[in-house]
Motif scaffolding. Sequence first.
Motif, PDB file in Angstrom:
ATOM      1  N   LEU A 120       0.806  -1.219   0.000  1.00 21.11           N
ATOM      2  CA  LEU A 120       0.000   0.000   0.000  1.00 21.11           C
ATOM      3  C   LEU A 120       0.834   1.261   0.000  1.00 21.11           C
ATOM      4  O   LEU A 120       0.313   2.349  -0.199  1.00 21.11           O
ATOM      5  CB  LEU A 120      -0.949   0.006   1.198  1.00 21.11           C
ATOM      6  N   GLY A 121       2.127   1.139   0.274  1.00 22.89           N
ATOM      7  CA  GLY A 121       3.008   2.300   0.227  1.00 22.89           C
ATOM      8  C   GLY A 121       2.796   3.297   1.355  1.00 22.89           C
ATOM      9  O   GLY A 121       3.109   4.475   1.194  1.00 22.89           O
ATOM     10  N   LEU A 122       2.276   2.840   2.491  1.00 24.50           N
ATOM     11  CA  LEU A 122       2.073   3.758   3.609  1.00 24.50           C
ATOM     12  C   LEU A 122       3.403   4.074   4.283  1.00 24.50           C
ATOM     13  O   LEU A 122       4.320   3.257   4.289  1.00 24.50           O
ATOM     14  CB  LEU A 122       1.111   3.148   4.639  1.00 24.50           C
ATOM     15  N   LYS A 123       3.481   5.252   4.859  1.00 21.71           N
ATOM     16  CA  LYS A 123       4.675   5.678   5.584  1.00 21.71           C
ATOM     17  C   LYS A 123       4.622   5.127   7.003  1.00 21.71           C
ATOM     18  O   LYS A 123       3.559   4.757   7.508  1.00 21.71           O
ATOM     19  CB  LYS A 123       4.756   7.195   5.612  1.00 21.71           C
ATOM     20  N   GLY A 124       5.773   5.114   7.648  1.00 14.31           N
ATOM     21  CA  GLY A 124       5.867   4.593   9.002  1.00 14.31           C
ATOM     22  C   GLY A 124       4.911   5.259   9.972  1.00 14.31           C
ATOM     23  O   GLY A 124       4.296   4.595  10.816  1.00 14.31           O
ATOM     24  N   GLU A 125       4.773   6.574   9.854  1.00  9.86           N
ATOM     25  CA  GLU A 125       3.879   7.302  10.748  1.00  9.86           C
ATOM     26  C   GLU A 125       2.415   6.898  10.523  1.00  9.86           C
ATOM     27  O   GLU A 125       1.639   6.788  11.470  1.00  9.86           O
ATOM     28  CB  GLU A 125       4.018   8.820  10.561  1.00  9.86           C
ATOM     29  N   LEU A 131      -2.026   1.088  13.324  1.00  8.30           N
ATOM     30  CA  LEU A 131      -1.865  -0.064  14.213  1.00  8.30           C
ATOM     31  C   LEU A 131      -1.722   0.331  15.681  1.00  8.30           C
ATOM     32  O   LEU A 131      -1.484  -0.528  16.526  1.00  8.30           O
ATOM     33  CB  LEU A 131      -0.662  -0.899  13.769  1.00  8.30           C
ATOM     34  N   LYS A 132      -1.833   1.628  15.942  1.00  9.87           N
ATOM     35  CA  LYS A 132      -1.739   2.151  17.308  1.00  9.87           C
ATOM     36  C   LYS A 132      -0.419   1.742  17.969  1.00  9.87           C
ATOM     37  O   LYS A 132      -0.398   1.162  19.048  1.00  9.87           O
ATOM     38  CB  LYS A 132      -2.940   1.712  18.136  1.00  9.87           C
ATOM     39  N   MET A 133       0.662   2.051  17.252  1.00  4.82           N
ATOM     40  CA  MET A 133       2.020   1.789  17.737  1.00  4.82           C
ATOM     41  C   MET A 133       2.802   3.086  17.693  1.00  4.82           C
ATOM     42  O   MET A 133       2.416   4.028  17.002  1.00  4.82           O
ATOM     43  CB  MET A 133       2.746   0.778  16.840  1.00  4.82           C
ATOM     44  N   LYS A 134       3.922   3.096  18.370  1.00  6.34           N
ATOM     45  CA  LYS A 134       4.826   4.233  18.266  1.00  6.34           C
ATOM     46  C   LYS A 134       5.598   4.111  16.953  1.00  6.34           C
ATOM     47  O   LYS A 134       5.900   2.995  16.508  1.00  6.34           O
ATOM     48  CB  LYS A 134       5.794   4.248  19.445  1.00  6.34           C
ATOM     49  N   PRO A 135       5.938   5.247  16.317  1.00  5.72           N
ATOM     50  CA  PRO A 135       6.670   5.185  15.050  1.00  5.72           C
ATOM     51  C   PRO A 135       7.981   4.398  15.145  1.00  5.72           C
ATOM     52  O   PRO A 135       8.319   3.649  14.230  1.00  5.72           O
ATOM     53  CB  PRO A 135       6.930   6.658  14.710  1.00  5.72           C
ATOM     54  N   ASN A 136       8.720   4.543  16.249  1.00  7.09           N
ATOM     55  CA  ASN A 136       9.968   3.791  16.396  1.00  7.09           C
ATOM     56  C   ASN A 136       9.708   2.292  16.511  1.00  7.09           C
ATOM     57  O   ASN A 136      10.491   1.482  16.016  1.00  7.09           O
ATOM     58  CB  ASN A 136      10.765   4.290  17.600  1.00  7.09           C
ATOM     59  N   THR A 137       8.612   1.928  17.150  1.00  4.49           N
ATOM     60  CA  THR A 137       8.243   0.514  17.255  1.00  4.49           C
ATOM     61  C   THR A 137       7.955  -0.044  15.871  1.00  4.49           C
ATOM     62  O   THR A 137       8.363  -1.165  15.546  1.00  4.49           O
ATOM     63  CB  THR A 137       7.014   0.344  18.173  1.00  4.49           C
ATOM     64  N   VAL A 138       7.276   0.738  15.040  1.00  6.28           N
ATOM     65  CA  VAL A 138       6.983   0.303  13.667  1.00  6.28           C
ATOM     66  C   VAL A 138       8.280   0.081  12.903  1.00  6.28           C
ATOM     67  O   VAL A 138       8.438  -0.921  12.209  1.00  6.28           O
ATOM     68  CB  VAL A 138       6.076   1.323  12.951  1.00  6.28           C
ATOM     69  N   LYS A 139       9.231   0.999  13.040  1.00  5.73           N
ATOM     70  CA  LYS A 139      10.519   0.860  12.343  1.00  5.73           C
ATOM     71  C   LYS A 139      11.223  -0.431  12.736  1.00  5.73           C
ATOM     72  O   LYS A 139      11.708  -1.180  11.883  1.00  5.73           O
ATOM     73  CB  LYS A 139      11.428   2.048  12.646  1.00  5.73           C
TER      74      LYS A 139
END
Length: 161
Positions: A120-125, A131-139
């Motif tokens: 889908l090409g979504l950005k980390g943010e 997904l209700k996560m912190k951006p660093n957690t997603v990374k």
Amino acid sequence: MWQELHRLAYRYLVSLGLTREDAEDLAQETMVAACLHLDGVQPGKLQAWVITVARHKFIDWLRRAGRGVSLLYLPDAEPEEAAGCPEAKALQQERRQEIMAALNRLEPTERALLVLKYNLGLKGEEIAKLLKMKPNTVKVKLYRARQRFKAEYNRILEGRR
């Protein structure tokens, strides 16, 4: 704006393994829900909300059809890039099945992260909000999911030899 949101829902549903026709039907249902409940969506969160609604429509569709929630449900649609060449179609379909098999060996959260990021090409943010996560957690989770996917895909390729 509506066409872009419809395209986003459609691409997401196809990436989950729906046929083009089923994805189109569920994307339409998603857009109807978007029209009816637009006033309840917070500004700037429309894309994430549309994907969430599409995911719920997909799960409802699987339940109605008597299927479990799995990425093993592969589409029967032909790859567009290989429209003219039977050999290219076969190779592309085989590669898609290998990719889906590798994805199915991952945890559901890992699969979701990879689909949201690369299909889908979504950005980390955006993924973090969805997904209700912190951006660093997603990374971190995306990095680990990529590593696991590579390992699983390589195992599949080695087993083919």
